[in-house]
Design a protein around this motif. Structure first.
Motif, mmCIF file in Angstrom:
data_model
loop_
_atom_site.group_PDB
_atom_site.id
_atom_site.type_symbol
_atom_site.label_atom_id
_atom_site.label_comp_id
_atom_site.label_asym_id
_atom_site.label_seq_id
_atom_site.Cartn_x
_atom_site.Cartn_y
_atom_site.Cartn_z
ATOM 1 N N ARG A 141 -80.049 2.018 -10.771
ATOM 2 C CA ARG A 141 -79.914 3.446 -9.968
ATOM 3 C C ARG A 141 -78.324 3.573 -9.932
ATOM 4 O O ARG A 141 -77.841 4.850 -9.994
ATOM 5 C CB ARG A 141 -79.993 2.963 -8.568
ATOM 6 C CG ARG A 141 -81.268 2.588 -8.257
ATOM 7 C CD ARG A 141 -81.717 2.706 -6.736
ATOM 8 N NE ARG A 141 -81.162 1.707 -6.010
ATOM 9 C CZ ARG A 141 -80.316 1.570 -5.027
ATOM 10 N NH1 ARG A 141 -79.990 3.069 -4.588
ATOM 11 N NH2 ARG A 141 -79.695 0.799 -4.212
ATOM 12 N N PHE A 142 -77.508 2.614 -10.214
ATOM 13 C CA PHE A 142 -76.011 2.621 -10.224
ATOM 14 C C PHE A 142 -75.433 2.495 -11.798
ATOM 15 O O PHE A 142 -75.983 1.651 -12.297
ATOM 16 C CB PHE A 142 -75.021 1.745 -9.373
ATOM 17 C CG PHE A 142 -75.348 2.191 -7.703
ATOM 18 C CD1 PHE A 142 -76.452 3.063 -7.331
ATOM 19 C CD2 PHE A 142 -74.705 1.394 -6.848
ATOM 20 C CE1 PHE A 142 -76.536 3.271 -5.990
ATOM 21 C CE2 PHE A 142 -74.949 1.914 -5.542
ATOM 22 C CZ PHE A 142 -75.714 2.514 -5.093
ATOM 23 N N ALA A 143 -74.436 3.314 -11.946
ATOM 24 C CA ALA A 143 -73.756 2.823 -13.194
ATOM 25 C C ALA A 143 -72.283 3.042 -13.255
ATOM 26 O O ALA A 143 -71.765 4.044 -12.648
ATOM 27 C CB ALA A 143 -74.386 3.858 -14.384
ATOM 28 N N ILE A 144 -71.753 1.876 -13.732
ATOM 29 C CA ILE A 144 -70.023 1.972 -13.838
ATOM 30 C C ILE A 144 -69.635 2.306 -15.239
ATOM 31 O O ILE A 144 -70.144 1.829 -16.042
ATOM 32 C CB ILE A 144 -69.645 0.451 -13.365
ATOM 33 C CG1 ILE A 144 -68.038 0.519 -13.195
ATOM 34 C CG2 ILE A 144 -70.105 -0.646 -14.449
ATOM 35 C CD1 ILE A 144 -67.501 -0.689 -12.432
ATOM 36 N N SER A 145 -68.703 2.869 -15.018
ATOM 37 C CA SER A 145 -68.025 3.336 -16.156
ATOM 38 C C SER A 145 -66.315 3.558 -16.324
ATOM 39 O O SER A 145 -66.007 3.730 -15.019
ATOM 40 C CB SER A 145 -68.503 4.748 -16.909
ATOM 41 O OG SER A 145 -68.310 5.779 -15.979
ATOM 42 N N ARG A 146 -65.740 3.881 -17.358
ATOM 43 C CA ARG A 146 -64.332 3.488 -16.801
ATOM 44 C C ARG A 146 -63.784 4.501 -18.184
ATOM 45 O O ARG A 146 -64.357 4.851 -19.353
ATOM 46 C CB ARG A 146 -63.528 2.562 -17.360
ATOM 47 C CG ARG A 146 -63.830 1.767 -18.563
ATOM 48 C CD ARG A 146 -63.526 0.295 -18.613
ATOM 49 N NE ARG A 146 -62.041 -0.050 -18.311
ATOM 50 C CZ ARG A 146 -61.463 -1.194 -18.091
ATOM 51 N NH1 ARG A 146 -62.149 -2.056 -17.561
ATOM 52 N NH2 ARG A 146 -60.255 -0.976 -17.772
ATOM 53 N N ASP A 147 -62.786 5.564 -17.761
ATOM 54 C CA ASP A 147 -61.887 6.141 -18.684
ATOM 55 C C ASP A 147 -60.561 5.800 -18.635
ATOM 56 O O ASP A 147 -59.801 6.126 -17.771
ATOM 57 C CB ASP A 147 -62.201 7.851 -18.205
ATOM 58 C CG ASP A 147 -61.333 8.575 -19.304
ATOM 59 O OD1 ASP A 147 -60.590 8.164 -20.004
ATOM 60 O OD2 ASP A 147 -61.955 9.800 -19.293
ATOM 61 N N ASN A 148 -60.048 5.106 -19.470
ATOM 62 C CA ASN A 148 -58.799 4.544 -19.804
ATOM 63 C C ASN A 148 -57.721 5.630 -19.710
ATOM 64 O O ASN A 148 -56.690 5.432 -19.368
ATOM 65 C CB ASN A 148 -58.586 3.285 -20.609
ATOM 66 C CG ASN A 148 -59.445 2.076 -20.462
ATOM 67 O OD1 ASN A 148 -59.854 1.926 -19.348
ATOM 68 N ND2 ASN A 148 -59.470 1.265 -21.262
ATOM 69 N N THR A 149 -58.270 6.551 -20.348
ATOM 70 C CA THR A 149 -57.006 7.683 -20.641
ATOM 71 C C THR A 149 -56.710 8.544 -19.211
ATOM 72 O O THR A 149 -55.614 8.837 -19.089
ATOM 73 C CB THR A 149 -57.691 8.707 -21.648
ATOM 74 O OG1 THR A 149 -58.697 9.249 -21.353
ATOM 75 C CG2 THR A 149 -57.929 8.074 -23.026
ATOM 76 N N LYS A 150 -57.759 8.387 -18.495
ATOM 77 C CA LYS A 150 -57.429 9.127 -17.055
ATOM 78 C C LYS A 150 -57.315 8.111 -16.281
ATOM 79 O O LYS A 150 -57.029 8.372 -14.910
ATOM 80 C CB LYS A 150 -58.845 9.725 -16.825
ATOM 81 C CG LYS A 150 -59.214 11.194 -17.496
ATOM 82 C CD LYS A 150 -60.342 11.710 -17.220
ATOM 83 C CE LYS A 150 -60.651 13.118 -17.989
ATOM 84 N NZ LYS A 150 -61.635 13.899 -17.510
ATOM 85 N N LYS A 151 -57.364 6.713 -16.524
ATOM 86 C CA LYS A 151 -57.174 5.518 -15.635
ATOM 87 C C LYS A 151 -57.795 5.665 -14.280
ATOM 88 O O LYS A 151 -57.599 5.425 -13.180
ATOM 89 C CB LYS A 151 -55.340 5.613 -15.226
ATOM 90 C CG LYS A 151 -54.465 5.858 -16.308
ATOM 91 C CD LYS A 151 -52.952 5.521 -15.886
ATOM 92 C CE LYS A 151 -52.680 4.122 -15.510
ATOM 93 N NZ LYS A 151 -51.297 3.567 -15.171
ATOM 94 N N THR A 152 -59.082 5.762 -14.769
ATOM 95 C CA THR A 152 -60.017 6.116 -13.647
ATOM 96 C C THR A 152 -61.274 5.347 -14.007
ATOM 97 O O THR A 152 -61.815 5.425 -14.981
ATOM 98 C CB THR A 152 -60.355 7.775 -13.225
ATOM 99 O OG1 THR A 152 -58.955 8.195 -13.064
ATOM 100 C CG2 THR A 152 -61.304 7.764 -12.085
ATOM 101 N N VAL A 153 -61.910 4.647 -12.878
ATOM 102 C CA VAL A 153 -63.096 3.991 -13.085
ATOM 103 C C VAL A 153 -64.109 4.768 -12.111
ATOM 104 O O VAL A 153 -63.845 5.075 -11.058
ATOM 105 C CB VAL A 153 -63.052 2.454 -12.797
ATOM 106 C CG1 VAL A 153 -64.305 1.778 -12.877
ATOM 107 C CG2 VAL A 153 -61.960 1.780 -13.630
ATOM 108 N N TYR A 154 -65.259 4.804 -12.816
ATOM 109 C CA TYR A 154 -66.225 5.701 -11.854
ATOM 110 C C TYR A 154 -67.525 4.740 -11.556
ATOM 111 O O TYR A 154 -67.759 3.759 -12.383
ATOM 112 C CB TYR A 154 -66.849 6.915 -12.686
ATOM 113 C CG TYR A 154 -65.745 7.699 -13.156
ATOM 114 C CD1 TYR A 154 -65.119 7.484 -14.480
ATOM 115 C CD2 TYR A 154 -65.275 8.883 -12.312
ATOM 116 C CE1 TYR A 154 -64.083 8.603 -14.912
ATOM 117 C CE2 TYR A 154 -64.222 9.602 -12.789
ATOM 118 C CZ TYR A 154 -63.656 9.288 -14.131
ATOM 119 O OH TYR A 154 -62.776 10.293 -14.423
ATOM 120 N N LEU A 155 -68.109 5.217 -10.344
ATOM 121 C CA LEU A 155 -69.359 4.732 -10.039
ATOM 122 C C LEU A 155 -70.434 5.607 -9.903
ATOM 123 O O LEU A 155 -70.466 6.252 -8.686
ATOM 124 C CB LEU A 155 -69.283 3.677 -8.963
ATOM 125 C CG LEU A 155 -70.634 2.998 -8.407
ATOM 126 C CD1 LEU A 155 -71.092 1.783 -9.364
ATOM 127 C CD2 LEU A 155 -70.528 2.304 -6.994
#
Length: 121
Positions: free
Chosen positions: A66-80
């Motif tokens: 149901r949940f998925a974590i991801s990261r965008d190092n160029t935007k310095k942001t991690v998402y859930l």
């Protein structure tokens, strides 16, 4: 090291939300990130975490699929990304960072302020 969680809100059961963890003061490439949550009257628990090395993610059994974590190092942001939300997902959600990798709260030394997620009809 600074982290700021955002994106929480009120959503109906079955709905979706995407939380963001904006980071500053350090290179996100060098840190592992975890999402945790704390419901009223309960202990804080791990939700998802993602490694700095290869982006490997681990999810708690309660959120798998149901949940998925991801990261965008160029935007310095991690998402859930949270889908199929249920009332039991209601909690304050926190992101945390550390150079060590793990799934437990004690692993992480740097924490941001939380964002409230409420799942209710």
């Amino acid at each position: 090291v600074q982290l700021q969680a955002s994106g929480g809100g009120l959503v109906q059961p079955g709905g979706s939300l995407r939380l963001s963890c904006a980071t500053s003061g350090f290179s996100l490439d060098d840190y592992n990130i975890g999402w945790f949550r704390q419901a009223p009257g309960k202990k804080r628990e791990g939700v998802s975490c993602i490694s700095r090395a290869d982006g490997t993610a681990f999810d708690a059994d309660s959120v798998k699929g149901r949940f998925a974590i991801s990261r965008d190092n160029t935007k310095k942001t991690v998402y859930l990304q949270m889908n199929s939300l249920q009332p039991e997902d209601t909690a304050v959600y926190y992101c945390a960072a550390d150079e060590k990798f793990g799934t437990t709260e004690s692993t992480y030394g740097d924490w941001g302020q939380g964002t409230q997620v409420t799942v209710s009809s």
